[in-house]
Design a protein around this motif. Structure first.
Motif: not given
Length: 457
Positions: A180, A183-184, A204-205, A208, A210
């Motif tokens: 994570v 990615d973030v 934000r996660v 994306a 999740y």
């Protein structure tokens, strides 16, 4: 001790943030060192403590990796230092005022190992009595973005013992899959010094793709805000400033203008202390100054005037509410009243006792004349001089504050205008570069055509 296959568990990095929390570490670190987990490193990020926190950890917990910052970087920036050091496949953020149970870490990590869609897990936090819930997942109310922790101050009777997906979990004890972070990215250091960084990260996660999960089997005790009681920085200011930053990051333009601004104006009409009104006005002004950065992130620099006007409207509403609390008197009235009352006068003595009353009053007057002549009068003179100086200083400060407020608002508008002009200029440069690239492509094609023609000849 768990009988599960230890080799199946991912390596975990526990990142503990500390600032002058030696007494808290005496409770926190032993509980982390005793968790039932096979592959775990503990990283202590010390935010420039002036107590003996670092010495204590080195002497009593030599296995702990210490990263010593030279100053207090706040929550996000301090935690990011630890996140960059973390080697585990799972990284867990831990406040120094959290005490965990032995099975806490396995319960927290398990969903991350069994479901690839889960990016973050959070635990059940209890108050120090061990029976009252402090946190069982959380949400932000819309549109004002106030935090609501599920179960807050309820007795824990199993009503929050089902795992479930939530909007966010508190950064006091949050597990993150390392993928994570790849990615973030890390925590947003703009949420300084604290508040809303955990909610922002979870949002934000989730954006994306999740999920954020609340895990009730993972239980810990949180001595809420024990470390933040030492912080001199205005918590109220940090809350409002970062709440506005969160709204500007995650709300659409229409949500901000049509939902948040009207609701915030209604909120400002509610009873509030003078301190809160001053603080929120400062937060609005700071947000106005940060607009160029925020609108660039949104890709909406062209809407600067709309956002600017809305924030100015909030500041004016807060200022008007101050007048409502203090009445309709202008600021000058307070300086005039202070100047009028600056003189202190010697008291006149009297007595209501019959016959001897005048004698008592005369004696008191004589004694007062003696003491006043030799001592009290000098004190009164000094106090009058001090009061006069204070009144003049307050008058100057009032003028300066009003000037500063006007200058700051003007500066915010000028910065927004300059940023808009810069964005327009950058767009023109991009268009010119695109046109130049197209011309170069045409020239290259012409040269290739000419080259082919020469070959045929």
């Amino acid at each position: 001790m768990s009988t599960e296959n230890d080799t199946a568990w991912p390596a975990v990095s526990l990142v503990v943030l500390n600032w002058n929390g030696r007494q808290l570490l005496e409770m926190c670190l032993p509980s982390l060192a005793n968790v039932d987990y096979p592959h775990c490193e503990i990283i202590l990020v010390d935010n420039g403590s002036t107590d003996d926190s670092v010495t204590f950890v080195r002497e009593h917990f030599p296995q702990v990796v210490i990263v010593a910052n030279e100053e207090n970087l706040g929550f996000s920036k301090g935690m990011n230092v630890g996140l960059r050091q973390a080697q585990g496949n799972v990284v867990v953020l831990v406040n120094n005022d959290v005490v965990v149970r032995p099975n806490w870490l396995r319960a927290l990590v398990r969903p991350l190992t069994t479901d690839d869609t889960v990016g973050i897990t959070g635990c059940k936090l209890l108050f120090p009595d061990g029976q009252t819930i402090q946190h069982a997942g959380a949400e932000l109310t819309y549109p004002l973005a106030h935090s609501h922790h599920y179960g807050y101050q309820e007795t824990d009777e199993g009503q929050y013992d089902e795992p479930r997906e939530v909007d966010y979990v508190t950064g006091a004890a949050m597990a993150i899959a390392h993928q994570v972070l790849d990615d973030v990215g890390l925590l947003d250091e703009g949420f300084a010094p604290f508040y809303f960084e955990d909610a922002d990260f979870c949002y934000r996660v989730r954006a994306a793709g999740y999920r954020v999960m609340y895990v009730p089997e993972a239980v810990a005790i949180h001595h809420e805000s024990a470390s933040m009681r030492q912080v001199k920085y205005s918590r109220l200011y940090a809350f409002h400033k970062n709440r506005l930053r969160f709204v500007l990051k995650h709300y659409t333009t229409r949500q901000f203008l049509d939902d948040f601004i009207p609701a915030e104006m209604e909120r400002l009409k509610e009873p509030a202390s003078p301190e809160e009104l001053r603080t929120v006005r400062r937060a609005y002004l700071e947000t106005m100054l940060a607009l160029p950065e925020m609108l660039s992130l949104r890709g909406e620099v062209d809407k600067a005037e709309l956002f600017q006007a809305a924030l100015e409207q909030l500041r004016e509403t807060a200022l008007g509410q101050r007048s409502t609390i203090y009445g309709s008197r202008p600021d000058a009235w307070y300086q005039e009243e202070l100047m009028a009352r600056r003189m202190l006068h010697e008291p006149t003595f009297s007595s209501d006792k019959p016959v001897i009353g005048p004698l008592i009053a005369a004696f008191r007057e004589a004694w007062n004349n003696v003491s006043t002549k030799w001592y009290v009068r000098l004190i009164l003179q000094q106090q009058v001089a001090f009061n006069t100086l204070a009144a003049e200083l307050l008058d100057d400060l009032g003028d300066q504050a009003r000037t500063n407020a006007r200058d700051a608002a003007l500066l915010a508008r000028e910065l927004a205008a300059m940023h808009r002009q810069f964005a327009e200029l950058a767009a023109e440069v991009r268009d010119d570069l695109d046109e130049l690239r197209q011309q170069l492509d045409r020239i290259e094609q012409m040269l290739e055509h000419d080259s082919d023609g020469d070959g045929d000849g």
